[in-house]
Design an enzyme around this catalytic site. Sequence first.
Site, PDB file in Angstrom:
ATOM      1  N   ARG A   1      43.033   5.094 -10.369  1.00 63.14           N
ATOM      2  CA  ARG A   1      41.921   5.611  -9.573  1.00 63.14           C
ATOM      3  C   ARG A   1      40.784   4.622  -9.455  1.00 63.14           C
ATOM      4  NH1 ARG A   1      42.038  11.021 -12.373  1.00 63.14           N
ATOM      5  NH2 ARG A   1      40.170  11.781 -11.420  1.00 63.14           N
TER       6      ARG A   1
ATOM      7  N   ARG B   1      39.847  27.276 -10.961  1.00 63.06           N
ATOM      8  CA  ARG B   1      41.091  26.888 -11.644  1.00 63.06           C
ATOM      9  C   ARG B   1      41.125  27.421 -13.071  1.00 63.06           C
ATOM     10  NH1 ARG B   1      42.567  20.899 -11.590  1.00 63.06           N
ATOM     11  NH2 ARG B   1      40.335  20.756 -11.931  1.00 63.06           N
TER      12      ARG B   1
ATOM     13  N   LYS C   1      47.041  17.827  -6.906  1.00 57.96           N
ATOM     14  CA  LYS C   1      47.974  16.818  -7.445  1.00 57.96           C
ATOM     15  C   LYS C   1      48.816  17.417  -8.567  1.00 57.96           C
ATOM     16  CE  LYS C   1      44.531  14.040  -8.535  1.00 57.96           C
ATOM     17  NZ  LYS C   1      43.379  14.824  -8.053  1.00 57.96           N
TER      18      LYS C   1
ATOM     19  N   ARG D   1      32.400  14.210  -9.893  1.00 58.13           N
ATOM     20  CA  ARG D   1      33.793  13.741  -9.749  1.00 58.13           C
ATOM     21  C   ARG D   1      34.103  13.374  -8.299  1.00 58.13           C
ATOM     22  NH1 ARG D   1      36.492  18.766 -12.357  1.00 58.13           N
ATOM     23  NH2 ARG D   1      38.465  17.890 -11.640  1.00 58.13           N
TER      24      ARG D   1
ATOM     25  N   ARG E   1      38.626  24.432 -17.704  1.00 58.40           N
ATOM     26  CA  ARG E   1      38.300  23.060 -18.113  1.00 58.40           C
ATOM     27  C   ARG E   1      36.794  22.826 -18.179  1.00 58.40           C
ATOM     28  NH1 ARG E   1      42.115  19.117 -14.612  1.00 58.40           N
ATOM     29  NH2 ARG E   1      40.126  18.028 -14.421  1.00 58.40           N
TER      30      ARG E   1
HETATM   31  P1  AP5 Z   1      45.175  21.123  -9.166  1.00 63.28           P
HETATM   32  O1  AP5 Z   1      46.611  21.006  -8.799  1.00 63.28           O
HETATM   33  O2  AP5 Z   1      44.850  21.383 -10.592  1.00 63.28           O
HETATM   34  O3  AP5 Z   1      44.360  19.865  -8.581  1.00 63.28           O
HETATM   35  P2  AP5 Z   1      44.334  18.353  -9.044  1.00 63.28           P
HETATM   36  O4  AP5 Z   1      44.358  17.519  -7.817  1.00 63.28           O
HETATM   37  O5  AP5 Z   1      45.385  18.078 -10.075  1.00 63.28           O
HETATM   38  O6  AP5 Z   1      42.868  18.355  -9.633  1.00 63.28           O
HETATM   39  P3  AP5 Z   1      42.236  17.753 -10.937  1.00 63.28           P
HETATM   40  O7  AP5 Z   1      40.863  18.344 -10.997  1.00 63.28           O
HETATM   41  O8  AP5 Z   1      43.122  17.915 -12.148  1.00 63.28           O
HETATM   42  O9  AP5 Z   1      42.142  16.276 -10.553  1.00 63.28           O
HETATM   43  P4  AP5 Z   1      41.188  15.258 -11.106  1.00 63.28           P
HETATM   44  O10 AP5 Z   1      41.751  14.015 -10.524  1.00 63.28           O
HETATM   45  O11 AP5 Z   1      39.749  15.495 -10.880  1.00 63.28           O
HETATM   46  O12 AP5 Z   1      41.339  15.461 -12.686  1.00 63.28           O
HETATM   47  P5  AP5 Z   1      42.143  14.675 -13.802  1.00 63.28           P
HETATM   48  O13 AP5 Z   1      42.690  15.663 -14.741  1.00 63.28           O
HETATM   49  O14 AP5 Z   1      43.049  13.645 -13.210  1.00 63.28           O
HETATM   50  O15 AP5 Z   1      44.529  22.251  -8.228  1.00 63.28           O
HETATM   51  C1  AP5 Z   1      43.188  22.623  -8.381  1.00 63.28           C
HETATM   52  C2  AP5 Z   1      43.037  24.137  -8.162  1.00 63.28           C
HETATM   53  O16 AP5 Z   1      43.338  24.441  -6.805  1.00 63.28           O
HETATM   54  C3  AP5 Z   1      44.009  24.978  -9.007  1.00 63.28           C
HETATM   55  O17 AP5 Z   1      43.351  26.148  -9.416  1.00 63.28           O
HETATM   56  C4  AP5 Z   1      45.163  25.282  -8.058  1.00 63.28           C
HETATM   57  O18 AP5 Z   1      45.778  26.532  -8.364  1.00 63.28           O
HETATM   58  C5  AP5 Z   1      44.454  25.327  -6.708  1.00 63.28           C
HETATM   59  N1  AP5 Z   1      45.283  24.837  -5.621  1.00 63.28           N
HETATM   60  C6  AP5 Z   1      46.166  23.805  -5.657  1.00 63.28           C
HETATM   61  N2  AP5 Z   1      46.745  23.644  -4.460  1.00 63.28           N
HETATM   62  C7  AP5 Z   1      46.187  24.574  -3.638  1.00 63.28           C
HETATM   63  C8  AP5 Z   1      46.353  24.924  -2.264  1.00 63.28           C
HETATM   64  N3  AP5 Z   1      47.225  24.254  -1.486  1.00 63.28           N
HETATM   65  N4  AP5 Z   1      45.608  25.953  -1.759  1.00 63.28           N
HETATM   66  C9  AP5 Z   1      44.730  26.632  -2.540  1.00 63.28           C
HETATM   67  N5  AP5 Z   1      44.538  26.361  -3.856  1.00 63.28           N
HETATM   68  C10 AP5 Z   1      45.253  25.336  -4.396  1.00 63.28           C
HETATM   69  O19 AP5 Z   1      40.944  13.847 -14.485  1.00 63.28           O
HETATM   70  C11 AP5 Z   1      39.951  14.519 -15.219  1.00 63.28           C
HETATM   71  C12 AP5 Z   1      38.990  13.471 -15.783  1.00 63.28           C
HETATM   72  O20 AP5 Z   1      39.696  12.578 -16.674  1.00 63.28           O
HETATM   73  C13 AP5 Z   1      38.323  12.537 -14.756  1.00 63.28           C
HETATM   74  O21 AP5 Z   1      37.167  13.099 -14.178  1.00 63.28           O
HETATM   75  C14 AP5 Z   1      38.018  11.314 -15.637  1.00 63.28           C
HETATM   76  O22 AP5 Z   1      36.888  11.539 -16.434  1.00 63.28           O
HETATM   77  C15 AP5 Z   1      39.223  11.242 -16.532  1.00 63.28           C
HETATM   78  N6  AP5 Z   1      40.317  10.415 -15.968  1.00 63.28           N
HETATM   79  C16 AP5 Z   1      41.567  10.854 -15.650  1.00 63.28           C
HETATM   80  N7  AP5 Z   1      42.304   9.828 -15.169  1.00 63.28           N
HETATM   81  C17 AP5 Z   1      41.489   8.736 -15.172  1.00 63.28           C
HETATM   82  C18 AP5 Z   1      41.667   7.398 -14.749  1.00 63.28           C
HETATM   83  N8  AP5 Z   1      42.837   6.979 -14.228  1.00 63.28           N
HETATM   84  N9  AP5 Z   1      40.623   6.550 -14.879  1.00 63.28           N
HETATM   85  C19 AP5 Z   1      39.448   6.954 -15.399  1.00 63.28           C
HETATM   86  N10 AP5 Z   1      39.206   8.219 -15.807  1.00 63.28           N
HETATM   87  C20 AP5 Z   1      40.226   9.107 -15.691  1.00 63.28           C
END
Ligand code: AP5
Length: 214
Positions: free
Chosen positions: A88, A127, A13, A166, A155
Amino acid sequence: MRMILIGPPGAGKGTQAQRLVQTFGIPHISSGDMLREAVAAGTLLGQTAAGFMKEGLLVPDEVVIGMVIERIAREDCARGFMLDGFPRTRPQAEALDEALARASVALDAVVLIEVPDALILERVTGRRSDPQTGTIYHLRFSPPPPEAEGRLVHRADDTAEACSARLEKYHRETTPVVPFYEGKGLLKRVDGVGSPDEVLLRISAALQTVQTAN
Ligand code: AP5
């Protein structure tokens, strides 16, 4: 364009949002980034969120909803935004709907990036992010340039244990959001397996059929 990116942890994402916002000229609003900034700044919100995040649990709705709704009410979102990681849970989706209705605007698209669980762990644990430029790298799939290596961040929730928590939360709490948007005719499913460029092409193709509403 008012759109949402949904997908499991590590679906890509953030990677795709960084590319798409350049095309659309809209702000990228990542609830995860906002929470990490609050944790780093030691604000009350950050102190509340830190423990949940480290364990791979969701931060309570009442904390996150206000934070994001307040953000999208700002001037720079008047012509659109890209939400990443929000909503989410079903209550978050309903709260967003109400806030947009109050502002007399509507969502244009919700893109679901689908990646099988079996690929998630390697993506997440490999990552690394560059705090200076915000660029997301992967040690194997998108290796960082040598000059960035010394400052890369791993992270706290990118461990195997937190990743499996997660994923479990994603399947239990976030997948119910998918039929919510499917029922509104907004959902675009995109295969997230392949190179980031291939996935970007698929998302761009899916968005070509979208007419922006207002
Ligand atoms: P990346 O693009 O970083 O993936 P992402 O989908 O953004 O993953 P996240 O882990 O950031 O998502 P998340 O939803 O768990 O975390 P968030 O920060 O929202 O890609 C991942 C890796 O893969 C990278 O190394 C990239 O280079 C690689 N990659 C990408 N595309 C690729 C491809 N096509 N092929 C190969 N490799 C690839 O949330 C973190 C925490 O915050 C949550 O756990 C929760 O505690 C809290 N939180 C956030 N939002 C909320 C909410 N709305 N409600 C409640 N808690 C929340």
